[in-house]
Design a protein around this motif. Sequence first.
Motif, PDB file in Angstrom:
ATOM      1  N   ILE A 161      77.761 104.855 -76.210  1.00 27.40           N
ATOM      2  CA  ILE A 161      77.734 103.205 -76.467  1.00 27.40           C
ATOM      3  C   ILE A 161      76.420 102.634 -76.662  1.00 27.40           C
ATOM      4  O   ILE A 161      76.442 101.866 -77.597  1.00 27.40           O
ATOM      5  N   THR A 162      75.514 103.051 -75.891  1.00 25.07           N
ATOM      6  CA  THR A 162      74.039 102.591 -75.958  1.00 25.07           C
ATOM      7  C   THR A 162      73.551 102.998 -77.443  1.00 25.07           C
ATOM      8  O   THR A 162      72.860 102.075 -78.061  1.00 25.07           O
ATOM      9  N   ASN A 163      73.733 104.237 -77.789  1.00 26.47           N
ATOM     10  CA  ASN A 163      73.253 104.373 -79.220  1.00 26.47           C
ATOM     11  C   ASN A 163      74.005 103.692 -80.398  1.00 26.47           C
ATOM     12  O   ASN A 163      73.112 103.279 -81.294  1.00 26.47           O
ATOM     13  N   ALA A 164      75.088 103.425 -80.235  1.00 22.27           N
ATOM     14  CA  ALA A 164      76.013 102.769 -81.050  1.00 22.27           C
ATOM     15  C   ALA A 164      75.558 101.032 -81.080  1.00 22.27           C
ATOM     16  O   ALA A 164      75.146 100.362 -82.305  1.00 22.27           O
ATOM     17  N   TRP A 165      75.130 100.641 -79.960  1.00 22.60           N
ATOM     18  CA  TRP A 165      74.646  99.321 -79.912  1.00 22.60           C
ATOM     19  C   TRP A 165      73.268  99.043 -80.563  1.00 22.60           C
ATOM     20  O   TRP A 165      73.012  98.291 -81.082  1.00 22.60           O
ATOM     21  N   GLN A 166      72.363 100.161 -80.648  1.00 25.09           N
ATOM     22  CA  GLN A 166      71.299 100.105 -81.056  1.00 25.09           C
ATOM     23  C   GLN A 166      71.425 100.081 -82.569  1.00 25.09           C
ATOM     24  O   GLN A 166      70.515  99.430 -83.381  1.00 25.09           O
ATOM     25  N   TRP A 167      72.080 100.957 -83.162  1.00 20.65           N
ATOM     26  CA  TRP A 167      72.209 100.862 -84.677  1.00 20.65           C
ATOM     27  C   TRP A 167      73.253 100.432 -85.376  1.00 20.65           C
ATOM     28  O   TRP A 167      73.092 100.291 -86.599  1.00 20.65           O
ATOM     29  N   THR A 168      74.160  99.809 -84.745  1.00 22.24           N
ATOM     30  CA  THR A 168      75.359  99.118 -85.550  1.00 22.24           C
ATOM     31  C   THR A 168      74.801  98.023 -86.147  1.00 22.24           C
ATOM     32  O   THR A 168      75.325  97.658 -87.258  1.00 22.24           O
ATOM     33  N   GLY A 169      73.827  97.103 -85.932  1.00 22.77           N
ATOM     34  CA  GLY A 169      73.422  95.948 -86.383  1.00 22.77           C
ATOM     35  C   GLY A 169      72.773  96.361 -87.801  1.00 22.77           C
ATOM     36  O   GLY A 169      72.849  95.585 -88.867  1.00 22.77           O
ATOM     37  N   PHE A 170      71.988  97.608 -87.643  1.00 26.44           N
ATOM     38  CA  PHE A 170      71.349  97.905 -89.076  1.00 26.44           C
ATOM     39  C   PHE A 170      72.266  98.126 -90.140  1.00 26.44           C
ATOM     40  O   PHE A 170      72.364  97.890 -91.370  1.00 26.44           O
ATOM     41  N   TYR A 171      73.490  98.994 -89.776  1.00 28.67           N
ATOM     42  CA  TYR A 171      74.421  99.323 -90.518  1.00 28.67           C
ATOM     43  C   TYR A 171      75.358  97.957 -91.079  1.00 28.67           C
ATOM     44  O   TYR A 171      75.707  97.780 -92.261  1.00 28.67           O
ATOM     45  N   ILE A 172      75.562  96.983 -90.360  1.00 28.02           N
ATOM     46  CA  ILE A 172      76.069  95.818 -90.583  1.00 28.02           C
ATOM     47  C   ILE A 172      75.498  94.872 -91.467  1.00 28.02           C
ATOM     48  O   ILE A 172      75.912  94.556 -92.559  1.00 28.02           O
ATOM     49  N   VAL A 173      74.041  94.966 -91.613  1.00 28.98           N
ATOM     50  CA  VAL A 173      73.351  94.150 -92.533  1.00 28.98           C
ATOM     51  C   VAL A 173      73.507  94.921 -93.882  1.00 28.98           C
ATOM     52  O   VAL A 173      73.536  94.211 -95.089  1.00 28.98           O
ATOM     53  N   MET A 174      73.522  96.116 -94.029  1.00 28.50           N
ATOM     54  CA  MET A 174      73.707  96.988 -95.233  1.00 28.50           C
ATOM     55  C   MET A 174      75.079  96.636 -95.751  1.00 28.50           C
ATOM     56  O   MET A 174      75.327  96.525 -97.020  1.00 28.50           O
ATOM     57  N   VAL A 175      76.122  96.828 -94.986  1.00 29.97           N
ATOM     58  CA  VAL A 175      77.588  96.384 -95.436  1.00 29.97           C
ATOM     59  C   VAL A 175      77.751  94.932 -95.973  1.00 29.97           C
ATOM     60  O   VAL A 175      78.289  94.867 -96.615  1.00 29.97           O
ATOM     61  N   LEU A 176      77.007  94.162 -95.043  1.00 29.29           N
ATOM     62  CA  LEU A 176      77.267  92.810 -95.129  1.00 29.29           C
ATOM     63  C   LEU A 176      76.467  92.354 -96.622  1.00 29.29           C
ATOM     64  O   LEU A 176      77.215  91.634 -97.496  1.00 29.29           O
ATOM     65  N   ALA A 177      75.472  92.822 -96.848  1.00 29.13           N
ATOM     66  CA  ALA A 177      74.735  92.758 -98.234  1.00 29.13           C
ATOM     67  C   ALA A 177      75.784  93.142 -99.469  1.00 29.13           C
ATOM     68  O   ALA A 177      75.788  92.549-100.424  1.00 29.13           O
ATOM     69  N   ALA A 178      76.493  94.126 -99.184  1.00 29.65           N
ATOM     70  CA  ALA A 178      77.518  94.647-100.048  1.00 29.65           C
ATOM     71  C   ALA A 178      78.585  93.777-100.266  1.00 29.65           C
ATOM     72  O   ALA A 178      79.045  93.483-101.470  1.00 29.65           O
ATOM     73  N   ILE A 179      79.048  93.217 -99.247  1.00 35.81           N
ATOM     74  CA  ILE A 179      80.271  92.017 -99.194  1.00 35.81           C
ATOM     75  C   ILE A 179      79.709  90.900-100.068  1.00 35.81           C
ATOM     76  O   ILE A 179      80.517  90.368-100.814  1.00 35.81           O
ATOM     77  N   LEU A 180      78.297  90.387 -99.809  1.00 36.09           N
ATOM     78  CA  LEU A 180      77.985  89.116-100.230  1.00 36.09           C
ATOM     79  C   LEU A 180      77.665  89.185-101.816  1.00 36.09           C
ATOM     80  O   LEU A 180      77.451  88.394-102.593  1.00 36.09           O
ATOM     81  N   SER A 181      77.549  90.575-102.251  1.00 36.65           N
ATOM     82  CA  SER A 181      77.270  90.687-103.833  1.00 36.65           C
ATOM     83  C   SER A 181      78.626  90.730-104.223  1.00 36.65           C
ATOM     84  O   SER A 181      78.434  90.852-105.723  1.00 36.65           O
ATOM     85  N   ILE A 182      79.738  90.843-103.918  1.00 34.35           N
ATOM     86  CA  ILE A 182      81.085  90.901-104.650  1.00 34.35           C
ATOM     87  C   ILE A 182      81.315  89.362-105.191  1.00 34.35           C
ATOM     88  O   ILE A 182      81.082  88.420-104.432  1.00 34.35           O
ATOM     89  N   PRO A 183      81.395  89.296-106.455  1.00 33.91           N
ATOM     90  CA  PRO A 183      81.793  88.060-107.146  1.00 33.91           C
ATOM     91  C   PRO A 183      82.810  87.242-106.482  1.00 33.91           C
ATOM     92  O   PRO A 183      83.979  87.600-105.855  1.00 33.91           O
ATOM     93  N   LYS A 184      82.746  85.981-106.011  1.00 34.93           N
ATOM     94  CA  LYS A 184      83.428  85.085-105.169  1.00 34.93           C
ATOM     95  C   LYS A 184      84.807  84.577-106.302  1.00 34.93           C
ATOM     96  O   LYS A 184      85.828  84.537-105.652  1.00 34.93           O
ATOM     97  N   GLU A 185      84.756  85.095-107.605  1.00 33.35           N
ATOM     98  CA  GLU A 185      86.019  84.673-108.340  1.00 33.35           C
ATOM     99  C   GLU A 185      86.972  85.442-107.766  1.00 33.35           C
ATOM    100  O   GLU A 185      88.363  85.349-107.858  1.00 33.35           O
ATOM    101  N   LEU A 186      86.685  86.843-107.387  1.00 35.28           N
ATOM    102  CA  LEU A 186      87.838  87.931-107.123  1.00 35.28           C
ATOM    103  C   LEU A 186      88.390  87.358-105.747  1.00 35.28           C
ATOM    104  O   LEU A 186      89.587  87.486-105.845  1.00 35.28           O
TER     105      LEU A 186
END
Length: 294
Positions: A161-186
């Motif tokens: 749980i502690t290890n996940a708490w430390q690194w989850t945010g790093f991966y969230i930023v990566m995935v979030l960048a991919a989501i925000l790059s999807i064209p809004k038209e879709l």
Amino acid sequence: MDKTLRKPLTYILFVLPALILFIAFFIYPIMDAIYYSFTSWNGISKNVKFIGIENYTTVMSDGEFWSSVKNNGYFILFSLFIQVPIIIIFSLLISNVKRLRGLYKTAVFMPSVMSTAVIGILWGFIYEPDIGLFNQILSVFGVEKIYWLSDKSWAMISILITNAWQWTGFYIVMVLAAILSIPKELDEAAMIDGATGVQRAIRITVPLIMPIISVVIMLSIAGAMKAADIVLVMTKGGPAGATDVMATFMLRNSITSFKYGFGNSIAVLIFVFTLVITALYQFLVARRVERIEY
């Protein structure tokens, strides 16, 4: 300029500095570890005795080593089946926030830039049996206090749980960048067709970000195989080896017990196991995830 770039020597001169660093800090240490893994050496004396594969046979027949391998497996399974779904869900939620999105991104990313030692000490207070936050909350519901880090039943899950708490945010930023790059038209087209938010997330967003999710899974596997610092800070592999991972087992044998050759054989096995697992993932899963072009 064009004539210069046509000369092979020009490319060699550009590549050479990086190649030298790669050989010095990656290839040479690996070769060095492989050599010493076939020796009996305490890491200090000049007496280096070649003993063949004795270190490997000893490691492979050691029950504590296989227990540490199992714990690394727990890291991988926890990452794949708990951490990655949480990453995707939180990324989808934050991507739909209209206000203070930057604040949420900063908040989830903050643990990733903190020292593992600080995080280990912080969560050590949270897990403290008498005054820790978790036991204080559980006591409200009449639950007996739990010895999170000194009970074999709870120590491993506490570290996960502690290890996940430390690194989850790093991966969230990566995935979030991919989501925000999807064209809004879709997304807008799906809304016009009457798709709900959950349907759009499952049928449009997640399939489009599968390449970055594949990268997150790969990084999670690699991180799980080299996990050591959080274990050393929180439990040092205890209680009774219940939280030992391959890296901490290696450190204890090579540094604490002065069995440097034996420790190098463990290091080589960690490298081989990681290489095999990542290669299997690449062959069976990652290669089938197509690059998405919008």
